[in-house]
Design an enzyme around this catalytic site. Structure first.
Site, PDB file in Angstrom:
ATOM      1  N   LEU A 124     -16.914 -17.973  -8.706  1.00  0.00           N
ATOM      2  CA  LEU A 124     -17.444 -16.940  -9.614  1.00  0.00           C
ATOM      3  C   LEU A 124     -18.972 -16.870  -9.537  1.00  0.00           C
ATOM      4  O   LEU A 124     -19.640 -16.349 -10.428  1.00  0.00           O
ATOM      5  CB  LEU A 124     -16.982 -17.203 -11.060  1.00  0.00           C
ATOM      6  CG  LEU A 124     -15.470 -17.169 -11.273  1.00  0.00           C
ATOM      7  CD1 LEU A 124     -15.108 -17.513 -12.709  1.00  0.00           C
ATOM      8  CD2 LEU A 124     -14.893 -15.797 -10.910  1.00  0.00           C
ATOM      9  N   SER A 127     -23.754 -20.299  -8.437  1.00  0.00           N
ATOM     10  CA  SER A 127     -25.007 -20.596  -7.725  1.00  0.00           C
ATOM     11  C   SER A 127     -25.920 -19.370  -7.671  1.00  0.00           C
ATOM     12  O   SER A 127     -27.129 -19.485  -7.899  1.00  0.00           O
ATOM     13  CB  SER A 127     -24.729 -21.131  -6.328  1.00  0.00           C
ATOM     14  OG  SER A 127     -23.801 -20.327  -5.671  1.00  0.00           O
ATOM     15  N   ASP A 171     -23.331 -11.506  -4.097  1.00  0.00           N
ATOM     16  CA  ASP A 171     -23.366 -12.271  -5.352  1.00  0.00           C
ATOM     17  C   ASP A 171     -24.716 -12.124  -6.048  1.00  0.00           C
ATOM     18  O   ASP A 171     -24.795 -11.936  -7.262  1.00  0.00           O
ATOM     19  CB  ASP A 171     -23.078 -13.750  -5.082  1.00  0.00           C
ATOM     20  CG  ASP A 171     -21.775 -13.942  -4.330  1.00  0.00           C
ATOM     21  OD1 ASP A 171     -20.972 -12.991  -4.292  1.00  0.00           O
ATOM     22  OD2 ASP A 171     -21.565 -15.030  -3.782  1.00  0.00           O
ATOM     23  N   TYR A 220     -16.107 -20.371   6.141  1.00  0.00           N
ATOM     24  CA  TYR A 220     -16.896 -19.149   5.916  1.00  0.00           C
ATOM     25  C   TYR A 220     -17.794 -18.880   7.128  1.00  0.00           C
ATOM     26  O   TYR A 220     -17.818 -17.779   7.672  1.00  0.00           O
ATOM     27  CB  TYR A 220     -17.745 -19.338   4.653  1.00  0.00           C
ATOM     28  CG  TYR A 220     -18.497 -18.118   4.194  1.00  0.00           C
ATOM     29  CD1 TYR A 220     -17.916 -17.198   3.341  1.00  0.00           C
ATOM     30  CD2 TYR A 220     -19.812 -17.894   4.607  1.00  0.00           C
ATOM     31  CE1 TYR A 220     -18.604 -16.085   2.903  1.00  0.00           C
ATOM     32  CE2 TYR A 220     -20.513 -16.782   4.177  1.00  0.00           C
ATOM     33  CZ  TYR A 220     -19.906 -15.885   3.328  1.00  0.00           C
ATOM     34  OH  TYR A 220     -20.605 -14.775   2.899  1.00  0.00           O
TER      35      TYR A 220
HETATM   36  C1  GLA Z   1     -19.026 -15.559  -1.022  1.00  0.00           C
HETATM   37  C2  GLA Z   1     -20.372 -15.095  -0.479  1.00  0.00           C
HETATM   38  C3  GLA Z   1     -20.502 -13.575  -0.550  1.00  0.00           C
HETATM   39  C4  GLA Z   1     -19.295 -12.887   0.085  1.00  0.00           C
HETATM   40  C5  GLA Z   1     -17.989 -13.489  -0.437  1.00  0.00           C
HETATM   41  C6  GLA Z   1     -16.775 -12.957   0.293  1.00  0.00           C
HETATM   42  O1  GLA Z   1     -18.947 -15.284  -2.388  1.00  0.00           O
HETATM   43  O2  GLA Z   1     -21.421 -15.684  -1.221  1.00  0.00           O
HETATM   44  O3  GLA Z   1     -21.699 -13.171   0.054  1.00  0.00           O
HETATM   45  O4  GLA Z   1     -19.358 -12.961   1.484  1.00  0.00           O
HETATM   46  O5  GLA Z   1     -17.976 -14.905  -0.333  1.00  0.00           O
HETATM   47  O6  GLA Z   1     -16.611 -11.601   0.038  1.00  0.00           O
END
Ligand code: GLA
Length: 391
Positions: A124, A127, A171, A220
Site C-alpha cells: 500500500l 514507503s 506511488d 520486480y
Molecule cells: C510497485 C511500484 C510501482 C508500480 C507497481 C506495480 O508499487 O512501486 O511503481 O510499478 O509496483 O504496478
C-alpha cells in the site's frame, strides 16, 4: 486515522518544544493499470485514508534528527554526510534529503517525528508516503518551491538511487496528487492526469493477505528487464517505439510468435493492461461499475497468467471475492508476490462481503487476512488540527 493532537504532544515530549508543522501523505491502492508505470503506460490509483505523518521543526544547523513513534527508533545524520543505513526506513528519509541537497536546494537541518497507519510491506506504498511526507516537510520548512510532479519525481529518485528499488512513478505521484473521492488516471509518460469521481454507492475494499512480499524486489527488477527486452526485440519491426506503451495490441499480435517466453507473456500483459486501464476509466466515467469490475477481473487473470506475479493464496482471495454478492470486480493490487487485493463492492454489502471473504481465506489457507474499507483521500499537505492551521 492518526491522531494529530497526540503526535504534537509526542513531538513536544521528544524534543522539548512544539512542532512547527505537521504533514500528512497518504498510502495508495491501484484500481487498475498494474506494472504499466515503468513501461510509460497508464495507471488508475486512489490515495487512501491511511497516511504517514511527519511533525517537523527547523534547526539552525545542518543536523537531521528523526524519531519514529511506531518503531520506537531514532536516527541522526548531518546533511553534509549522508550515507546509507542498514535500517531500511532510515534510507527513505536520508535518500529524500540527499536528493534535495543534490538538486542544489539550500537546506537547514530539522527535528522530525514520524507516525504512520499505512501497513508496512503490504503493497500500500508506505514507503512512498514516507518519502513524500518528508520531502514536503523539508520544502515547507525551507520555503522551497517543490510541489506536484517535481516532488513526486524527487521522492522517486530517492527510492531509485539511494534506497535501490527501481520502482516506477505511480506511488509517489498519487501520494502527492491524490484527490478525495476520486481516482486519478495518470499517463506515466508525460505525467498528465485526470481525476475521475468514484461512484458514491461503491466502496474500495482492500484485503491484506499478510503474506510478506519477500520475492517482490528481485522479481520486480526481473520483470522490468523482460519488458526492456520486449521493446528491443519489437524495435526490429517498429523502430519508432520507446516503450511497451507505444505498442498496440495488433502490432504485438503480428509478432507475438517471434518473441521468446517469458518476454512474450510479459509484453502481452503490459499492452493489454494499458488498454484495460484506458477503457476502465472511460466506463467508470459513464457510471458503468459492472464493466469496470469485469476489467479488474481480467487484469487479475493477466497478472496471474502472463505477468506471473500472483500467488495461490492471492488467487484464492480474488476468486472468492469475485463470487461474493455485491462485488463488481477484484484483483491483486501493487507489485504482487503477496500483499493486498482490491475489490469494488456495493456499500450495502460491505459487511457480509468482508466477513465471508475473511472466513473463506482462513478456511482455505489457515491465514488471517485484514480488510480495510478505504476512502479516496487527498494527496500530501499540511494537517489542520484542533489547534488550528499550522504556522
Ligand atoms: C510497485 C511500484 C510501482 C508500480 C507497481 C506495480 O508499487 O512501486 O511503481 O510499478 O509496483 O504496478
Amino acid at each position: 486515522m492518526l491522531d494529530v493532537g497526540s503526535l504534537r504532544e509526542r513531538f513536544q515530549q521528544c524534543y522539548g518544544f512544539p512542532p512547527h508543522l505537521i504533514v500528512r501523505a497518504p498510502g495508495r491502492v491501484n484500481l487498475i493499470g498494474e506494472h504499466t508505470d515503468y513501461n510509460d503506460g497508464f495507471v488508475f490509483p486512489v490515495a487512501i485514508d491511511r497516511a504517514t505523518c511527519v511533525a517537523a521543526c527547523s534547526r539552525t544547523d545542518r543536523l537531521v534528527r528523526v524519531a519514529s513513534s511506531d518503531l520506537n527508533e531514532e536516527d541522526t545524520f548531518s546533511i553534509e554526510h549522508i550515507e546509507r543505513s542498514h535500517r531500511p526506513w532510515h534510507n527513505y528519509i536520508r535518500g529524500v534529503v540527499l536528493a534535495l541537497r543534490n538538486a542544489g536546494f539550500p537546506l537547514l537541518g530539522a527535528d522530525l517525528l514520524i507516525a504512520s497507519d499505512v501497513p508496512r510491506g503490504s503493497g500500500l506504498s508506505s514507503s512512498a508516503a514516507l518519502e513524500v511526507a518528508v520531502g514536503y516537510a523539508f520544502q515547507a520548512l525551507n520555503q522551497l518551491d517543490i510541489a506536484g510532479e517535481k516532488l513526486a519525481l524527487l521522492a522517486q529518485s530517492a527510492e531509485n538511487n539511494f534506497v535501490g528499488v527501481q520502482c516506477g512513478i505511480m506511488d509517489q505521484l498519487i501520494a502527492v496528487l491524490g484527490r478525495a473521492d476520486h481516482a486519478l488516471l495518470i499517463d506515466c509518460r508525460d505525467l498528465s492526469y485526470r481525476a475521475l469521481p468514484l461512484p458514491p454507492t461503491v466502496a474500495v475494499v482492500v484485503c491484506d493477505s499478510h503474506i510478506p512480499r519477500t520475492l517482490a524486489a528481485s522479481a520486480y527488477n526481473q520483470r522490468r528487464q523482460e519488458c526492456d527486452t520486449a521493446v528491443r526485440l519489437l524495435q526490429q519491426w517498429y523502430p519508432g517505439i520507446r516503450a511497451l506503451r507505444d505498442v498496440s495490441e495488433d502490432q504485438l499480435t503480428a509478432h507475438l510468435d517471434a518473441l521468446p517466453e517469458p518476454v512474450r507473456s510479459r509484453a502481452r500483459h503490459v499492452v493489454s493492461e494499458n488498454r484495460r486501464t484506458l477503457h476502465g476509466a472511460e466506463v467508470l466515467e459513464y457510471g458503468d461499475v459492472a464493466a469496470f469490475g469485469r476489467l479488474m477481473n481480467e487484469s487479475h487473470a493477466s497478472l496471474r497468467d502472463d505477468y506471473q506475479v500472483s500467488l495461490p493464496e492471492i488467487d484464492h482471495l480474488v476468486a472468492t471475492a469475485q463470487r461474493l454478492a455485491g462485488c463488481y470486480g477484484s484483483r491483486l493490487t501493487g507489485a504482487g508476490f503477496g500483499g493486498c487485493t482490491v475489490s469494488l463492492v456495493e456499500q450495502s454489502e460491505i459487511e457480509s462481503f468482508s466477513r465471508r471473504l475473511l472466513q473463506a481465506y482462513h478456511q482455505a489457507t489457515g491465514r488471517t487476512a485484514t480488510v480495510y474499507v478505504c476512502r479516496a483521500s487527498d494527496g500530501v499537505g499540511r494537517v489542520v488540527d484542533s489547534a488550528g492551521p499550522q504556522q
